[in-house]
Design a protein around this motif. Structure first.
Motif, PDB file in Angstrom:
ATOM      1  N   UNK A  88      28.335  -8.618 -48.238  1.00 15.57           N
ATOM      2  CA  UNK A  88      27.671  -9.870 -47.842  1.00 15.57           C
ATOM      3  C   UNK A  88      26.886 -10.445 -49.015  1.00 15.57           C
ATOM      4  N   UNK A  89      26.168  -9.568 -49.748  1.00 18.48           N
ATOM      5  CA  UNK A  89      25.380 -10.021 -50.898  1.00 18.48           C
ATOM      6  C   UNK A  89      26.273 -10.716 -51.935  1.00 18.48           C
ATOM      7  N   UNK A  90      27.400 -10.091 -52.241  1.00 14.59           N
ATOM      8  CA  UNK A  90      28.293 -10.684 -53.237  1.00 14.59           C
ATOM      9  C   UNK A  90      28.872 -12.012 -52.750  1.00 14.59           C
ATOM     10  N   UNK A  91      29.230 -12.087 -51.469  1.00 14.68           N
ATOM     11  CA  UNK A  91      29.867 -13.296 -50.947  1.00 14.68           C
ATOM     12  C   UNK A  91      28.879 -14.444 -50.777  1.00 14.68           C
ATOM     13  N   UNK A  92      27.685 -14.139 -50.237  1.00 16.95           N
ATOM     14  CA  UNK A  92      26.749 -15.198 -49.886  1.00 16.95           C
ATOM     15  C   UNK A  92      25.710 -15.495 -50.967  1.00 16.95           C
ATOM     16  N   UNK A  93      25.492 -14.558 -51.884  1.00 14.05           N
ATOM     17  CA  UNK A  93      24.480 -14.752 -52.915  1.00 14.05           C
ATOM     18  C   UNK A  93      25.115 -14.831 -54.313  1.00 14.05           C
ATOM     19  N   UNK A  94      25.786 -13.758 -54.739  1.00 13.83           N
ATOM     20  CA  UNK A  94      26.348 -13.755 -56.093  1.00 13.83           C
ATOM     21  C   UNK A  94      27.372 -14.863 -56.283  1.00 13.83           C
ATOM     22  N   UNK A  95      28.265 -15.038 -55.329  1.00 15.34           N
ATOM     23  CA  UNK A  95      29.308 -16.050 -55.468  1.00 15.34           C
ATOM     24  C   UNK A  95      28.721 -17.457 -55.502  1.00 15.34           C
ATOM     25  N   UNK A  96      27.622 -17.657 -54.799  1.00 14.85           N
ATOM     26  CA  UNK A  96      27.034 -18.995 -54.683  1.00 14.85           C
ATOM     27  C   UNK A  96      26.099 -19.316 -55.847  1.00 14.85           C
ATOM     28  N   UNK A 138      17.451  -8.009 -60.019  1.00 13.34           N
ATOM     29  CA  UNK A 138      18.645  -8.449 -59.287  1.00 13.34           C
ATOM     30  C   UNK A 138      19.131  -9.810 -59.769  1.00 13.34           C
ATOM     31  N   UNK A 139      18.211 -10.700 -60.122  1.00 14.21           N
ATOM     32  CA  UNK A 139      18.627 -12.016 -60.620  1.00 14.21           C
ATOM     33  C   UNK A 139      19.415 -11.863 -61.926  1.00 14.21           C
ATOM     34  N   UNK A 191      13.032 -11.431 -51.650  1.00 13.03           N
ATOM     35  CA  UNK A 191      12.981 -11.622 -50.209  1.00 13.03           C
ATOM     36  C   UNK A 191      14.389 -11.701 -49.607  1.00 13.03           C
ATOM     37  N   UNK A 192      15.299 -12.334 -50.313  1.00 13.76           N
ATOM     38  CA  UNK A 192      16.678 -12.427 -49.832  1.00 13.76           C
ATOM     39  C   UNK A 192      17.331 -11.053 -49.809  1.00 13.76           C
ATOM     40  N   UNK A 193      17.100 -10.264 -50.840  1.00 16.87           N
ATOM     41  CA  UNK A 193      17.667  -8.907 -50.892  1.00 16.87           C
ATOM     42  C   UNK A 193      17.128  -8.063 -49.743  1.00 16.87           C
ATOM     43  N   UNK A 194      15.846  -8.184 -49.448  1.00 13.72           N
ATOM     44  CA  UNK A 194      15.267  -7.411 -48.347  1.00 13.72           C
ATOM     45  C   UNK A 194      15.915  -7.790 -47.012  1.00 13.72           C
ATOM     46  N   UNK A 195      16.296  -9.066 -46.875  1.00 10.15           N
ATOM     47  CA  UNK A 195      16.922  -9.513 -45.638  1.00 10.15           C
ATOM     48  C   UNK A 195      18.381  -9.073 -45.542  1.00 10.15           C
ATOM     49  N   UNK A 196      19.075  -9.050 -46.675  1.00  8.20           N
ATOM     50  CA  UNK A 196      20.509  -8.728 -46.659  1.00  8.20           C
ATOM     51  C   UNK A 196      20.757  -7.222 -46.602  1.00  8.20           C
TER      52      UNK A 196
END
Length: 347
Positions: A209-217, A272-273, A296-301
């Protein structure tokens, strides 16, 4: 501890220069190279179209500089997972002649696994760092880490020359069409008693999910890569012919420390950034706001079902030294294929 190279500049796209440096400073690692495979690689490279390098130096569509910066600022962020991978590879085993075993880190980047081993005094391998990115190979040599440019599916090493092969921290970058070849080539390189360790993350997991919704975007490179299933990994190991195989899950969290809870969380956000090159997060945010958003996003994902002995959500803990440590949970899937120590006798 490993003997280090001089840290002199070595061209990451010049295999011959790298081999010359290995011969000069690490003859035991130079001896692994198969001259016929090196010649075939060079001939193919001369006639091949240039490949895009996601982990290249500065330039649009690459995140190599940010990735290296992340490892430099927080080299021990993935220490827990690295320790476990080395344990699965069998770090305590010596070769029959008493020499140190050799581990080939196929996706070694700038040499993180070797550096962590040296920092912590763990592991009993001589490690050859390999990568398909010339920038990563150049950076490894500059840091004193012996490295060789090669693709995971086309290793340049001799048959039965190494004791462990590690494919980790980027295995999903290997196209599905080449993954069986990697497992089979690892089997070819392993001595009797050796192990192939394949590490990645499950399809549908928080990492996926992290790669698809965060890294890819939010990265300049995007991230259109397929992760693994348990059956897929087991199938590769079975078809490659390993005598023993298992697929397990391990904890492989990210950690960062700071003088205060706020500093620790900003540090994990910064790590992470940079790690994933999330440069677009800076748009409309200050540097601190960007790091805080990523944390905060990482903590949620990165949340997992409660499992005995495993961390399910972010943990912030006071250290005995007085500082604070933040841990973001991450669970990896690992396939281990082993060759029987009796295989050599049967041959």
């Amino acid at each position: 501890m490993h003997a280090q190279t001089s840290g002199r500049p070595v061209a990451g796209d010049d295999v011959r220069e790298q081999l010359a440096e290995l011969r000069r400073h690490h003859p035991e690692l130079h001896a692994l190279a198969d001259p016929r495979r090196v010649a075939a690689w060079e001939a193919a490279t001369d006639n091949a179209l240039p490949r895009h390098d996601d982990f290249g130096a500065d330039g649009e569509g690459s995140r190599g500089v940010e990735y290296v910066q992340a490892q430099t600022l927080n080299r021990r962020a993935r220490e827990t997972g690295i320790r476990k991978l080395l344990g699965l590879a069998g770090t305590a085993r010596r070769t029959p002649d008493g020499e140190r075993p050799v581990l080939v880190d196929l996706l070694g980047g700038d040499g993180l696994v070797r550096k962590v081993c040296d920092d912590l005094g763990i592991g009993d391998f001589d490690i050859l760092t390999c990568d398909a990115s010339p920038h990563m190979v150049t950076t490894a040599w500059a840091a004193g880490v012996p490295a060789l440019l090669q693709r995971a599916e086309q290793p340049l090493l001799r048959d039965r020359s190494v004791d462990a092969v590690l494919l980790a921290y980027g295995s999903h970058h290997v196209p599905p069409s080449d993954r069986q070849t990697v497992a089979t080539e690892a089997h070819r390189m392993l001595r009797p008693g050796g192990a192939f360790v394949l590490h990645d993350f499950l399809v549908g997991s928080p990492v996926d999910v992290w790669f698809e919704e965060i890294t890819d975007v939010y990265s300049a490179t995007g991230h259109k890569f397929l992760h693994f299933t348990r059956d897929e990994i087991d199938g590769y190991l079975e078809k490659a012919g390993y005598d023993h195989r298992e697929v397990v899950e391990i904890d492989d969290p990210y950690t960062a420390v700071g003088a205060t809870p706020e500093e620790a969380e900003l540090e994990i956000g910064r790590y992470l950034l940079n790690m994933y090159g999330l440069v677009k997060v800076f748009e409309g945010r200050t540097e601190a706001e960007a790091y805080r958003w990523v944390a905060e996003t990482a903590k949620a994902v990165f949340r997992y079902p409660d499992t005995l002995g495993s961390l399910a959500s972010c943990e912030l803990r006071r250290e005995a030294t007085g500082g604070w440590r933040v841990t973001i949970p991450r669970r990896a899937v690992v396939g281990v294929g082993r060759i029987s120590s009796a295989a050599g006798k049967a041959a």
